[in-house]
Design an enzyme around this catalytic site. Structure first.
Site, PDB file in Angstrom:
ATOM      1  N   GLU A 118     -26.003  -7.134 -15.304  1.00  9.06           N
ATOM      2  CA  GLU A 118     -26.099  -7.127 -13.838  1.00  9.06           C
ATOM      3  C   GLU A 118     -26.987  -5.935 -13.509  1.00  9.06           C
ATOM      4  OE1 GLU A 118     -25.794  -6.007 -10.471  1.00  9.06           O
ATOM      5  OE2 GLU A 118     -23.608  -5.752 -10.585  1.00  9.06           O
ATOM      6  N   GLU A 154     -36.540  -0.516  -6.296  1.00  7.79           N
ATOM      7  CA  GLU A 154     -35.175  -0.467  -5.768  1.00  7.79           C
ATOM      8  C   GLU A 154     -34.964   0.944  -5.220  1.00  7.79           C
ATOM      9  OE1 GLU A 154     -31.973  -0.930  -8.654  1.00  7.79           O
ATOM     10  OE2 GLU A 154     -30.871  -2.083  -7.163  1.00  7.79           O
ATOM     11  N   LYS A 163     -17.068   2.134 -21.205  1.00  4.64           N
ATOM     12  CA  LYS A 163     -17.728   3.439 -21.070  1.00  4.64           C
ATOM     13  C   LYS A 163     -18.128   3.599 -19.596  1.00  4.64           C
ATOM     14  CE  LYS A 163     -21.504   6.402 -21.460  1.00  4.64           C
ATOM     15  NZ  LYS A 163     -21.131   7.067 -20.194  1.00  4.64           N
ATOM     16  N   CYS A 172     -26.636  -2.481  -5.756  1.00  3.06           N
ATOM     17  CA  CYS A 172     -27.743  -3.332  -6.237  1.00  3.06           C
ATOM     18  C   CYS A 172     -28.050  -4.438  -5.246  1.00  3.06           C
ATOM     19  CB  CYS A 172     -27.388  -4.011  -7.550  1.00  3.06           C
ATOM     20  SG  CYS A 172     -26.631  -2.978  -8.729  1.00  3.06           S
TER      21      CYS A 172
END
Ligand code: SIN
Length: 486
Positions: free
Chosen positions: A256, A387, A181, A290
């Site tokens: 992850e 983040e 997906k 990331c």
């Protein structure tokens, strides 16, 4: 607007299930170019029933795919690699147009994605087992490795090609089948990869791509007992929800998730190299990875010099439409992403951070935010704790090594970390003290197919790429053979 491609068949507009294209769906997803808002394509979507059909196809295809000799699975992956590289330019144009990253970065990502096909094709032939000492002379203990089963992969928009490749390649190498997906922002790259998988000879049902809303597709994947593993790249928040959903059917998961990478510059560092490393690590994909540097920690004796060089290097970055020659910073993926970055900067400046460069939206369009350097950043500030996922470089000064390590580890995340020093003793002390899955020493870019990519703490679990990356797709079966009296 249509895309100009050498091979127009790469622009697919519907899900790929059981070896067939579903260009009529339950709805339509408009894919827009973040550089200018133009709609590039309308993709037919599937719902829960369509996803269940893909899972069933993957389950049926497992029966024969797992029996295909490893050497042949390797050859299929090698052909997929060759095709990706042969169509690198078209794949890059599709990626830049739907995601925004520069063409140079997209070309690099296609090569990075393809490298996983090549690597795991080679690894398919190295899935070996063990013969273990037995408890008595009439017995033998053997361990074999078998494919875990149908894999579900939920992939992000920031690496529309490589994050699929890093999951599909080990899955296929291990003898698993997969339902992918892709993110709704970037389905076209995923569909182009499926087109190339078909041309590479991947049998029907082995690779399936379902395009549609997360609320329809996600639960179909997590609830299905036929799916034995879920692999996800994305935010920690979504990762937590997926872990919970997968616990009912006790799927294996690999996650992850988010990062908050420190980039430490010690006073003995090569400053030119450190500035260059900070720029490539911070501004890669306009700060939307990331593993992007999230916090720059600089020893106070070199702080001012480092900041002035970082500001100068950042000011040189050319921003614009990623398709245009010479552009180094594209737009962010959508308007919401710009709003998030803007808020983080605003909260931090209200708390006392100083804008040394940038600090505002750009007049190039609604998805652009200026490359920014903030100084005077402290651990209580929003940019230090969250983040950022945008082109903002927050700088914090530190006194000594112990303080640098404490600041670096002062986060729930533990994905990538970086430091610059020329002291060999410090190299080992700091590398061992950082609570992170990955450490770059005197390097700002660390990802490659041969190295294990993954994090600790709230950055997730499992490792992708490398010789370890295939283990997540394999079960170990122990066989005890008795009655061997001689
Ligand atoms: C990511 O940001 O999720 C992946 C980055 C990489 O593989 O380098």
């Amino acid at each position: 607007m249509t895309l100009t491609l050498s091979d127009s068949e790469l622009l697919r507009k519907g899900s790929y299930i059981a070896g067939a294209w579903r260009e009529q769906g339950v709805g339509v997803l408009a894919v827009a170019n973040p550089a200018n808002g133009n709609v590039i394509a309308e993709v037919a979507t599937v719902d829960r029933a369509g996803t269940e059909a893909a899972i069933a196809a993957a389950h049926d295809a497992m029966t024969s795919w797992r029996e295909v000799p490893a050497k042949v699975r390797a050859q299929v992956l090698r052909r997929w690699f060759d095709l990706m590289m042969a169509h690198q330019e078209d794949l890059a144009v599709i990626m830049t147009t739907e995601q925004g990253k520069t063409l140079a970065e997209s070309r690099g990502e296609v090569a990075y994605g393809a490298s996983f096909m090549e690597w795991f094709g080679e690894q398919a032939k190295r899935i070996d087992g063990d013969v273990i000492p037995a408890p008595s002379a009439d017995k033998r203990v053997i361990c074999i490795k078998q494919p875990i089963g149908v894999v579900a992969a939920i992939t992000p928009w920031n690496f529309p090609n490589a994050m699929i490749a890093r999951k599909a390649a080990p899955a296929l190498a291990a003898g698993c089948t997969i339902v992918i997906k892709p993110a709704s922002e970037t389905p076209l790259s995923a569909l182009a990869m499926a087109e190339l998988a078909e041309r590479a000879g991947v049998p029907a049902g082995v690779v399936n791509v379902v395009v549609g809303s997360s609320s329809e597709i996600g639960p179909a994947l997590t609830d299905s007992p036929l799916v034995r593993k879920l692999t996800f790249t994305g935010s920690t928040e979504v990762g937590r929800r997926l872990e919970q959903a997968c616990s009912v059917t006790l799927k294996r998961t690999s996650m992850e998730l988010g990062g908050n990478a420190p980039f430490i510059v010690f006073e003995d560092a090569d400053l030119d190299a450190a500035v260059q490393g900070a720029v490539v690590s911070k501004y890669r994909n306009s700060g939307q990875t990331c593993v992007c540097t999230n916090r720059i920690l600089v020893q106070d004796s070199i702080h001012d010099e480092f900041v002035s060089r970082l500001v100068a290097a950042t000011a040189e970055l050319k921003m614009g439409n990623g398709l245009d020659e010479g552009v180094q910073q594209g737009p962010l993926v959508n308007v919401g992403a710009v709003g998030d970055v803007e808020q983080l900067v605003q909260r931090s400046t209200e708390a006392g951070a100083h804008i040394a460069l940038g600090g505002a939206r750009s007049d190039l369009g609604p998805c652009y935010y200026q490359p920014t350097v903030l100084t005077g950043v402290t651990p209580d500030m929003a940019v230090f704790r969250n983040e950022i996922f945008g082109p903002v470089a927050p700088v914090t000064a530190f006194r000594d090594e112990a303080e640098a390590i404490a600041l670096a580890n002062d986060t729930e995340f533990g994905l990538a970390s970086y430091f610059y020093t020329r002291d060999i003793g410090r190299v080992w002390r700091v590398a061992e003290a950082l609570d992170y899955g990955m450490v770059g020493i005197n390097e700002g870019i660390i990802s490659n197919e041969m190295a294990p990519f993954g994090g600790v703490k709230a950055s997730g679990s499992g490792r992708e790429g490398s010789k370890y990356g295939i283990d997540d797709y394999l079960e170990i079966k122990y066989i005890l053979m008795g009655g061997l009296d001689r």
